[in-house]
Write an enzyme that holds these catalytic residues in place. Structure first.
Site, PDB file in Angstrom:
ATOM      1  CG  HIS A  27      -6.588  -8.169  -5.881  1.00 47.67           C
ATOM      2  ND1 HIS A  27      -5.135  -8.260  -6.345  1.00 47.67           N
ATOM      3  CD2 HIS A  27      -6.767  -7.804  -4.807  1.00 47.67           C
ATOM      4  CE1 HIS A  27      -4.512  -8.274  -5.136  1.00 47.67           C
ATOM      5  NE2 HIS A  27      -5.479  -7.776  -4.280  1.00 47.67           N
ATOM      6  CG  PHE A  53     -15.751  -5.086   2.161  1.00 48.09           C
ATOM      7  CD1 PHE A  53     -15.961  -6.526   1.982  1.00 48.09           C
ATOM      8  CD2 PHE A  53     -14.422  -4.538   2.226  1.00 48.09           C
ATOM      9  CE1 PHE A  53     -15.116  -7.349   1.587  1.00 48.09           C
ATOM     10  CE2 PHE A  53     -13.655  -5.488   2.130  1.00 48.09           C
ATOM     11  CZ  PHE A  53     -13.788  -6.897   1.707  1.00 48.09           C
ATOM     12  CB  SER A 106      -1.078   0.147   1.224  1.00 48.08           C
ATOM     13  OG  SER A 106      -1.654   1.351   1.111  1.00 48.08           O
ATOM     14  CE  LYS A 112      -4.442   2.071  -1.130  1.00 49.41           C
ATOM     15  NZ  LYS A 112      -3.535   0.870  -0.592  1.00 49.41           N
ATOM     16  N   GLY A 162     -12.349  -1.001   3.434  1.00 53.42           N
ATOM     17  CA  GLY A 162     -11.264  -2.030   3.491  1.00 53.42           C
ATOM     18  C   GLY A 162      -9.892  -1.271   3.377  1.00 53.42           C
TER      19      GLY A 162
END
Length: 366
Positions: A275, A257, A183, A271, A206
């Site tokens: 995936h 979420f 990150s 972000k 998240g």
């Protein structure tokens, strides 16, 4: 918590040119050597990866942070066998990860500096995680994942990756720290590529330990934010936000979420989230976010977008990581993202390139 994002980035066209030159030279090398030699070189790259992980686990870079040391001094500081350490360093020096001076002492290089636990951008925990017995064991079963199309965690550990990480916190914390490293690498390219100052309230869905919002709010003093993640992630985040001087402008909220996310945001950030999940689960996450958004709010999805060219790209590695360790997660092409967003009630407005491999997919509610 202080800012850790690196601040100096070359212009995007320069970076793309460098990538092209690097890929071209690597491809030329593979063409010029015999095929079996090229294959052997690629295969033993795994040895180098594990050697880097071993250096990270042992703390070699931290032991060199105050200056060069002999192998004997290093071995004593690290409480390891001197000859074993010397043999490890022979390989790592040859790849520029450490340096050996004329007097025989070992020193840090600009590459090895990132293995320091207190480096501006540290990759130590990332290297430790990728070299850990847990992660290595999963990748040992890559052929099984390819054979079945399913993650290997339930067969090996009796649980999915995220379930196991939540229950075994030594793995969970190492993974969390590794993801924080990734990150941090992405933050400055994001801020350089996109104007976050146009939004009043940002909701990072998240958002982990809040590294992105801490950086954004530090640069835009009128903005406010919410870091939303699981209770185990954000329960003690309030103290970090206060330490960053953001207690009055940024809140930490806990939840899932899959169920609901905070309302009232001008922009919602996802972000490196989608995936991890199958299309069905990703659509559920997006619909949850859509339900919380006002008609004028913006959605920003930050992901590695899987390229359709034949050159190397980080997304191609991470796509296999998703195959091995997630239940249905995968990297997606821009077309696949466009379709996923459309099914979830969004219209993809544009895709923004960054200096990192990430792209920003800007979407609005339909």
């Amino acid at each position: 918590m202080t800012s850790t994002a690196p601040k100096k980035l070359p212009p995007l066209p320069v970076l793309r040119a460098i990538e092209w030159v690097r890929d071209t030279l690597a491809g030329l090398h593979r063409v010029l050597v015999p095929g079996h030699i090229a294959l052997l070189e690629l295969q033993v790259a795994g040895f180098l990866s594990q050697a880097i992980s071993a250096a990270a686990e042992l703390g070699v870079a931290d032991a060199l942070a105050d200056g060069p040391r002999t192998a004997k001094q290093l071995a004593a500081a690290l409480e390891v066998d001197e000859e074993g350490l010397r043999r490890l360093l022979v390989l790592l020096v040859s790849y520029g990860i450490f340096d050996q001076r004329r007097d025989g002492r070992y020193a840090l290089t600009r590459i090895g500096d990132s293995l320091r636990s207190d480096a501006e951008v540290t990759l130590r925990d990332l290297c430790r995680f990728f070299g850990s017995p847990f992660h290595r064991n999963h990748w040992t079963h890559l052929s099984d994942a390819v054979r079945t199309g399913e993650a290997v965690g339930r067969d090996l550990d009796g649980a999915s990756f995220f379930e196991y990480a939540a229950e075994h916190r030594e793995i969970g914390e190492l993974f969390d720290n590794a993801m924080t490293s990734i990150s941090t690498l992405a933050i400055e390219p994001l801020l350089a590529a996109y104007d976050f100052g146009q939004f009043g309230t940002l909701v990072d869905v998240g958002g982990g330990r809040g590294s992105l919002l801490i950086e954004v709010l530090g640069r835009y003093p009128t903005a406010t934010g919410v870091v939303f993640d699981l209770p185990s992630v954000v329960d003690d985040l309030t103290a970090d936000l206060a330490a960053a001087g953001l207690a009055h402008r940024c809140a930490a909220q806990a939840g899932s979420f899959f169920e609901s996310v905070p309302q009232g945001g001008d922009v919602y950030l996802l972000k490196h989230i989608l995936h991890d999940w199958s299309d069905a689960s990703a659509e559920q996450i997006l619909r949850t976010v859509r339900a919380a958004m006002s008609p004028t709010a913006t959605l920003l999805v930050v992901e590695l977008v899987l390229p359709e060219h034949g050159r190397p790209h980080p997304a191609k590695f991470i796509d296999l990581e998703m195959l091995v360790n997630t239940e249905g997660g995968h990297e997606r092409t821009e077309v696949q993202f466009r379709d996923l967003l459309a099914r979830s009630g969004f219209t993809l407005v544009r895709t923004v390139q960054t200096a990192a491999p990430d792209r920003i997919l800007e979407a609005v509610a339909r």
